[in-house]
Write a protein that holds these residues in place. Structure first.
Motif, PDB file in Angstrom:
ATOM      1  N   GLY A  38     -66.412  36.294-112.699  1.00 10.32           N
ATOM      2  CA  GLY A  38     -65.608  35.596-113.702  1.00 10.32           C
ATOM      3  C   GLY A  38     -64.877  36.600-114.595  1.00 10.32           C
ATOM      4  O   GLY A  38     -65.060  37.823-114.483  1.00 10.32           O
ATOM      5  N   GLY A  39     -64.054  36.043-115.476  1.00  6.52           N
ATOM      6  CA  GLY A  39     -63.366  36.884-116.456  1.00  6.52           C
ATOM      7  C   GLY A  39     -64.369  37.561-117.381  1.00  6.52           C
ATOM      8  O   GLY A  39     -64.127  38.642-117.916  1.00  6.52           O
ATOM      9  N   THR A  40     -65.517  36.917-117.556  1.00 10.25           N
ATOM     10  CA  THR A  40     -66.559  37.458-118.437  1.00 10.25           C
ATOM     11  C   THR A  40     -66.917  38.886-118.042  1.00 10.25           C
ATOM     12  O   THR A  40     -66.990  39.784-118.878  1.00 10.25           O
ATOM     13  CB  THR A  40     -67.833  36.577-118.338  1.00 10.25           C
ATOM     14  N   GLN A  41     -67.129  39.090-116.751  1.00  5.66           N
ATOM     15  CA  GLN A  41     -67.545  40.434-116.344  1.00  5.66           C
ATOM     16  C   GLN A  41     -66.403  41.444-116.400  1.00  5.66           C
ATOM     17  O   GLN A  41     -66.633  42.617-116.681  1.00  5.66           O
ATOM     18  CB  GLN A  41     -68.149  40.421-114.942  1.00  5.66           C
ATOM     19  N   GLU A  82     -55.637  41.520-121.349  1.00  4.16           N
ATOM     20  CA  GLU A  82     -54.887  40.255-121.305  1.00  4.16           C
ATOM     21  C   GLU A  82     -55.741  39.235-120.553  1.00  4.16           C
ATOM     22  O   GLU A  82     -55.830  39.266-119.326  1.00  4.16           O
ATOM     23  CB  GLU A  82     -53.534  40.468-120.605  1.00  4.16           C
ATOM     24  N   ASP A  83     -56.380  38.357-121.298  1.00  5.32           N
ATOM     25  CA  ASP A  83     -57.341  37.409-120.725  1.00  5.32           C
ATOM     26  C   ASP A  83     -56.607  36.089-120.495  1.00  5.32           C
ATOM     27  O   ASP A  83     -56.276  35.387-121.447  1.00  5.32           O
ATOM     28  CB  ASP A  83     -58.508  37.245-121.716  1.00  5.32           C
ATOM     29  N   ASP A  84     -56.369  35.745-119.226  1.00  7.40           N
ATOM     30  CA  ASP A  84     -55.419  34.668-118.927  1.00  7.40           C
ATOM     31  C   ASP A  84     -55.976  33.603-117.967  1.00  7.40           C
ATOM     32  O   ASP A  84     -55.322  33.228-116.994  1.00  7.40           O
ATOM     33  CB  ASP A  84     -54.162  35.317-118.305  1.00  7.40           C
ATOM     34  N   PRO A  85     -57.184  33.059-118.279  1.00  3.43           N
ATOM     35  CA  PRO A  85     -57.799  32.155-117.297  1.00  3.43           C
ATOM     36  C   PRO A  85     -57.197  30.748-117.248  1.00  3.43           C
ATOM     37  O   PRO A  85     -57.527  29.976-116.350  1.00  3.43           O
ATOM     38  CB  PRO A  85     -59.257  32.077-117.771  1.00  3.43           C
ATOM     39  N   TYR A  86     -56.329  30.423-118.225  1.00  2.00           N
ATOM     40  CA  TYR A  86     -55.775  29.055-118.281  1.00  2.00           C
ATOM     41  C   TYR A  86     -54.332  28.991-117.815  1.00  2.00           C
ATOM     42  O   TYR A  86     -53.723  27.927-117.835  1.00  2.00           O
ATOM     43  CB  TYR A  86     -55.882  28.514-119.730  1.00  2.00           C
ATOM     44  N   ARG A  87     -53.773  30.125-117.438  1.00  2.00           N
ATOM     45  CA  ARG A  87     -52.346  30.231-117.174  1.00  2.00           C
ATOM     46  C   ARG A  87     -51.775  29.110-116.295  1.00  2.00           C
ATOM     47  O   ARG A  87     -50.730  28.547-116.582  1.00  2.00           O
ATOM     48  CB  ARG A  87     -52.052  31.584-116.503  1.00  2.00           C
ATOM     49  N   SER A  89     -57.870  37.584-114.642  1.00  4.51           N
ATOM     50  CA  SER A  89     -57.737  36.198-114.209  1.00  4.51           C
ATOM     51  C   SER A  89     -59.102  35.711-113.736  1.00  4.51           C
ATOM     52  O   SER A  89     -60.035  36.508-113.586  1.00  4.51           O
ATOM     53  CB  SER A  89     -56.723  36.092-113.073  1.00  4.51           C
ATOM     54  N   SER A  90     -59.198  34.417-113.528  1.00  3.37           N
ATOM     55  CA  SER A  90     -60.481  33.858-113.125  1.00  3.37           C
ATOM     56  C   SER A  90     -60.238  32.614-112.287  1.00  3.37           C
ATOM     57  O   SER A  90     -59.271  31.880-112.534  1.00  3.37           O
ATOM     58  CB  SER A  90     -61.280  33.492-114.376  1.00  3.37           C
ATOM     59  N   PHE A  91     -61.125  32.370-111.338  1.00  2.00           N
ATOM     60  CA  PHE A  91     -61.015  31.135-110.560  1.00  2.00           C
ATOM     61  C   PHE A  91     -61.917  30.037-111.129  1.00  2.00           C
ATOM     62  O   PHE A  91     -62.031  28.963-110.547  1.00  2.00           O
ATOM     63  CB  PHE A  91     -61.307  31.427-109.080  1.00  2.00           C
ATOM     64  N   SER A  92     -62.540  30.309-112.295  1.00  2.00           N
ATOM     65  CA  SER A  92     -63.447  29.317-112.895  1.00  2.00           C
ATOM     66  C   SER A  92     -62.734  28.024-113.232  1.00  2.00           C
ATOM     67  O   SER A  92     -63.242  26.936-112.966  1.00  2.00           O
ATOM     68  CB  SER A  92     -64.060  29.876-114.178  1.00  2.00           C
ATOM     69  N   LYS A  93     -61.580  28.128-113.865  1.00  2.00           N
ATOM     70  CA  LYS A  93     -60.903  26.922-114.338  1.00  2.00           C
ATOM     71  C   LYS A  93     -59.983  26.350-113.254  1.00  2.00           C
ATOM     72  O   LYS A  93     -59.512  25.225-113.380  1.00  2.00           O
ATOM     73  CB  LYS A  93     -60.108  27.234-115.616  1.00  2.00           C
ATOM     74  N   TYR A  94     -59.724  27.114-112.226  1.00  2.00           N
ATOM     75  CA  TYR A  94     -58.846  26.632-111.152  1.00  2.00           C
ATOM     76  C   TYR A  94     -59.640  26.033-109.986  1.00  2.00           C
ATOM     77  O   TYR A  94     -59.259  25.017-109.431  1.00  2.00           O
ATOM     78  CB  TYR A  94     -57.977  27.777-110.606  1.00  2.00           C
TER      79      TYR A  94
END
Ligand SMILES: Cc1ncc(COP(=O)(O)O)c(C=O)c1O
Length: 394
Positions: A102-105, A204-209, A234-239
């Motif tokens: 995740g973006g967390t790490q 640049e933390d962009d998980p909702y883009r 980026s993250s695939f958590s919200k996608y």
């Protein structure tokens, strides 16, 4: 002998994560309407698709996916993640991609690579709670950058850079958590210029883009960066699914990437190969555009219902009107206390997060964050009506 507080590392002693943990305990109560979390909707998750892809990739790669792998990541995933990010206007190749839990790490290993105790990190005021906790765990000194309805105020950020000489600036540019605000195009360009001028790394933390329901997508801050100062997360958590725990950081500075890889090595050796292969297959099958269109269509309706619900709030309440993401931010009339509102609302079966928790220095007692993704429309309508009534009655 008793296990005492002194046994803990100094930087961990004041951190107990209590505020939000207490809130999440309350959500388990039957009938509670929760605007408090930040999860994707269950209806956005696709267990059957994930099961099918898991079967396919295990068939294709066999034991390779069940073995140890390289910290740098699974080659096919790095390629497809780079391609996915290039669509989002991130300048990167597969070599720049570091898969993370995740973006967390990604943020954690960036902090690990850069931060000595006492180093200054600039962050938005307010900012993401998880990031505040991570920065504190590295004993960073957090300095808040003032923001308005276009995000970070660049002149103020520059003054703070001159005053504090930060190593790092942490920014959530799109549909920010907690405010839902999007950093304007000019400010994106200007922040990239500040990073290069003063030698400050930008996270640049962009998980909702890609959860955009209105307006045009903007270039990333990273797209204006020519020298490798911006780390794009980026993250695939919200996608796709937070439970896959998969993100992708684009780190174009090879020295910095190397240090992050070393930091990740001791944390978890590598992100699960199976999950990287599943997301790789998802992206290669071209499933993302239709999936995003479906979930964005649903989230937009939920957001609209929540915005309409503010009619029930006291006169003088201000709130953001986000073009995407999962959160709306509200400011109650001056002098009203969102912590008191929280207690009263929970007693009536509605939960949210008081905004003060998102400020490293606290304060801003009249603010609150509301999430709309986890409730259906009738529940949002009911919850907002109740919440408005409770707040009016304070
Ligand atoms: C701004 C922001 N960054 C990072 C994360 C972490 O998400 P994950 O580690 O699941 O990618 C979240 C999750 O809510 C978030 O809101």
């Amino acid at each position: 002998m008793q296990f005492s507080e002194e046994k803990f590392a100094r930087h961990m002693r004041p951190i107990n994560g209590s505020a939000i943990r207490e809130i999440f305990k309350l959500l388990a109560r039957p009938g509670m309407i929760s605007f408090a979390g930040g999860n994707p909707s269950d209806t956005a998750l696709e267990p059957r698709v994930v099961a099918r892809l898991a079967g396919e990739v295990l068939e294709k790669y066999g034991t390779k996916l069940l073995q140890y792998g390289a910290t740098d990541g699974f080659g096919p995933f790095r390629e497809s993640a780079a391609e996915f990010l290039r669509h989002s206007r991130v300048n990167c190749t597969a070599d720049d991609i570091l898969p993370t839990q995740g973006g967390t790490q990604a943020f954690d290993v960036l902090l690990k690579a850069l931060i000595d105790p006492g180093d200054v990190v600039l962050c938005e005021s307010p900012t993401f709670l998880g990031a505040i906790q991570a920065m504190r765990e590295y004993n960073a000194k957090l300095v808040e950058m003032p923001t308005d309805d276009e995000g970070v105020i660049v002149e103020a950020a520059e003054a703070l850079i001159k005053q504090h000489h930060p190593k790092l600036m942490y920014v959530i540019p799109t549909f920010q958590n907690p405010t839902g605000i999007t950093l304007s195009l000019e400010r994106r360009r200007a922040l990239a210029a500040l990073a290069a001028k003063y030698g400050v790394v930008i996270a640049e933390d962009d998980p909702y883009r890609d959860l955009r329901y209105a307006g045009e997508a903007l270039p990333t801050i990273q797209s204006f960066d020519e020298e490798g100062w911006v780390v794009y997360m980026s993250s695939f958590s919200k996608y796709i699914a937070p439970g896959l725990r998969l993100g992708a950081a684009a780190v174009t500075n090879p020295l910095l990437r190397r240090k992050m890889v070393i930091g990740k090595q001791s944390a978890d050796t590598h992100s699960p190969l199976l999950n990287q292969a599943i997301v790789d297959a998802y992206l290669r099958a071209g499933l993302m555009p239709d999936h995003l269109a479906r979930i964005c269509g649903d989230y937009k309706k939920q957001l609209d219902a929540m915005l309409k619900g503010f009619d029930a709030f006291p006169a003088g309440t201000r709130h953001t009107v986000p073009q995407g993401g999962l959160f709306v931010w509200a400011e109650l009339p001056e002098g009203m206390d969102a912590m008191r509102a929280f207690e009263a609302a929970v007693a009536q079966g509605v939960a949210f997060v008081p905004g003060t928790h998102f400020y490293p220095e606290g304060g801003y007692m009249n603010t609150l964050r509301l999430n709309f993704s986890m409730c259906d429309i009738p529940t949002i309508e009911k919850g907002m009506a109740k919440l408005g009534e409770v707040i009016k009655g304070l």
